[in-house]
Design a protein around this motif. Structure first.
Motif, short mmCIF file in Angstrom:
data_model
loop_
_atom_site.label_atom_id
_atom_site.label_comp_id
_atom_site.label_asym_id
_atom_site.label_seq_id
_atom_site.Cartn_x
_atom_site.Cartn_y
_atom_site.Cartn_z
N ILE A 34 0.88 -1.18 0.00
CA ILE A 34 0.00 0.00 0.00
C ILE A 34 0.91 1.21 0.00
O ILE A 34 1.54 1.52 1.01
CB ILE A 34 -0.92 -0.01 1.24
CG1 ILE A 34 -1.74 -1.30 1.28
CG2 ILE A 34 -1.83 1.21 1.26
CD1 ILE A 34 -2.47 -1.51 2.60
N ARG A 35 1.02 1.91 -1.11
CA ARG A 35 2.03 2.96 -1.18
C ARG A 35 1.53 4.19 -1.94
O ARG A 35 0.73 4.12 -2.87
CB ARG A 35 3.30 2.45 -1.83
CG ARG A 35 3.19 2.06 -3.30
CD ARG A 35 4.49 1.47 -3.81
NE ARG A 35 4.37 1.00 -5.17
CZ ARG A 35 4.95 -0.10 -5.65
NH1 ARG A 35 5.72 -0.84 -4.85
NH2 ARG A 35 4.78 -0.46 -6.90
N ASP A 36 2.00 5.34 -1.47
CA ASP A 36 1.81 6.62 -2.14
C ASP A 36 0.34 6.97 -2.34
O ASP A 36 -0.04 7.58 -3.35
CB ASP A 36 2.54 6.64 -3.49
CG ASP A 36 4.04 6.44 -3.33
OD1 ASP A 36 4.58 6.81 -2.28
OD2 ASP A 36 4.67 5.89 -4.26
N ASN A 37 -0.50 6.59 -1.38
CA ASN A 37 -1.91 6.97 -1.42
C ASN A 37 -2.16 8.18 -0.51
O ASN A 37 -1.42 8.41 0.45
CB ASN A 37 -2.78 5.81 -0.95
CG ASN A 37 -2.59 4.56 -1.78
OD1 ASN A 37 -3.12 4.45 -2.88
ND2 ASN A 37 -1.82 3.60 -1.26
N VAL A 38 -3.21 8.93 -0.82
CA VAL A 38 -3.69 10.00 0.05
C VAL A 38 -5.04 9.56 0.60
O VAL A 38 -5.96 9.24 -0.17
CB VAL A 38 -3.82 11.33 -0.71
CG1 VAL A 38 -4.43 12.40 0.20
CG2 VAL A 38 -2.48 11.79 -1.24
N ILE A 39 -5.14 9.52 1.93
CA ILE A 39 -6.37 9.06 2.58
C ILE A 39 -6.81 10.16 3.54
O ILE A 39 -6.07 10.51 4.47
CB ILE A 39 -6.15 7.75 3.34
CG1 ILE A 39 -5.48 6.70 2.43
CG2 ILE A 39 -7.46 7.22 3.88
CD1 ILE A 39 -5.06 5.44 3.15
#
Length: 378
Positions: free
Chosen positions: A158-163
């Motif tokens: 799970i990488r480089d996501n904006v939550i």
């Protein structure tokens, strides 16, 4: 078990009447994607599930188009997948479903660059046996619990996501239940209702814990009603490296390790020293390395503290450098409480001074190098 059977039945019912689509065949609400498909227009509002991924190796590229719900479907999914391998879902804007993307028994797949908003439960939900998948570069906002991974769904990245704005008051923006060896890297998480990260056992604490998961280079902004990180049940060996969390709650049967990056550089007071031996120790590990042309040993992840059995144990780090013909130098032992790296000028620097080999002893006269570059008049 009853709940699983009911949910499974609801999920499969639309596929019995849905058409196959993909390739040159347009997709409508509830259809099954069996060939690569690039959307050319928005889809919806859909009365139930948006689209069902129904073949291995298939790519759904929404090309920035939206999949939306009319709000009438119970347990509606934006994009659904059961038992597929190597699928890709990318560039989709999915809004308003129960879950934006729901994935069961799906492996080796990619979920990239999707915008997921307004889901009642989860932005992305992996249920049971979802291994070796990548969730990358997505933007999740106003989702119930952000990303939810459970039951033997292991080795995912799970990488480089904006939550942002996970609205459920129980759980976190990233949730692990009974999963192992997942990597959570470089995500930015903001303003959860409860926690940023939540780890626990499955089946209401009676199943296996969430173990051996790595969280690295994640940025937490804001705060929720609970601690930033919550580890419940018997979830062990979960590591947080360079994560900006302000608080954690760790159950007595669980473990959490927190650490930072450390660079060690060796010089002679002015220039880097190549070929120096650097010995490092962090209580639970030790290493011995040789410096390169730039004087650096390889970067290390150093544990600052660990939770064991409900108590906190600080961990000390120490380093020493040596080279024949030089006086050695050392740093520590001390606890590392933030990154100590070359980029911000805080790296550990060990300076080796030369050991003179001449001091005029036995010499009657002459202009002599002391072995370290200083000329002596003997």
């Amino acid at each position: 078990m009853t709940l699983i059977v009911i949910s499974f039945t609801v999920l499969l019912a639309p596929s019995a009447i849905a058409a196959n689509c993909g390739g040159s065949t347009p997709c409508n609400c509830g259809d099954s994607v069996i060939e690569d498909y690039v959307m050319t227009s928005d889809l919806g509002p859909c009365p139930g599930t948006g689209l069902i991924m129904n073949a291995d190796g298939v790519t759904l590229d929404c090309a920035g188009h939206s999949i939306t719900t009319d709000g009438s479907g119970w347990l509606s999914q934006g994009v659904d997948s059961i038992g597929n391998d190597a699928i890709t879902v990318k560039n989709c804007v999915i809004d308003g479903f129960t879950n934006s993307i729901r994935v069961w028994y799906t492996t080796n797949s990619l979920f990239r660059n999707n915008t997921l908003t307004g889901s009642q439960y989860d932005g992305i939900w992996f249920y049971s046996g979802c291994d070796n998948n990548v969730i990358e570069g997505n933007n999740l906002s106003h989702t119930g619990n952000g990303i939810w991974i459970e039951i033997n769904s292991d080795n995912n990245t799970i990488r480089d996501n904006v939550i942002e704005d996970c609205v459920n008051g129980y759980g976190g923006c990233i949730n692990f239940l009974g999963v192992e060896h997942n990597r959570v890297i470089g995500n930015r998480i903001r303003d959860p209702a409860s926690s940023f990260v939540w780890l626990m056992n499955y089946w209401y604490m009676t199943g296996p814990g969430s173990n051996h998961n790595m969280f690295r280079d994640n940025v937490f902004v804001g705060s929720g009603s609970s601690e930033d990180v919550v580890v419940e049940g018997t979830s062990v060996n979960n590591t947080f490296i360079n994560v900006t969390m302000a608080s954690e709650s760790v159950a007595s049967g669980s473990e959490l390790f927190r650490g930072w990056y450390v660079d060690v550089m060796v010089d002679n007071g002015t220039d880097p020293v190549q070929g120096a031996t650097v010995d490092m120790d962090n209580e639970d590990w030790s290493s011995s390395e040789t410096t390169g042309l730039d004087g650096y040993a390889s970067r290390k992840c150093v544990t600052s503290y660990a939770y064991y059995g409900g108590t906190v144990a600080d961990k000390a780090f120490q380093a020493s450098a040596s080279k024949p013909g030089h006086i050695s130098d050392s740093w520590g032992p001390a606890q590392v409480t933030d990154n100590m790296v070359i980029g911000d000028g805080s790296a550990v620097v060990l300076s080796l001074s030369c050991t003179p080999t001449n001091d005029c002893t036995g010499l009657e006269c002459g202009h002599v190098d002391d072995g370290c570059g200083t000329m002596l008049d003997c």
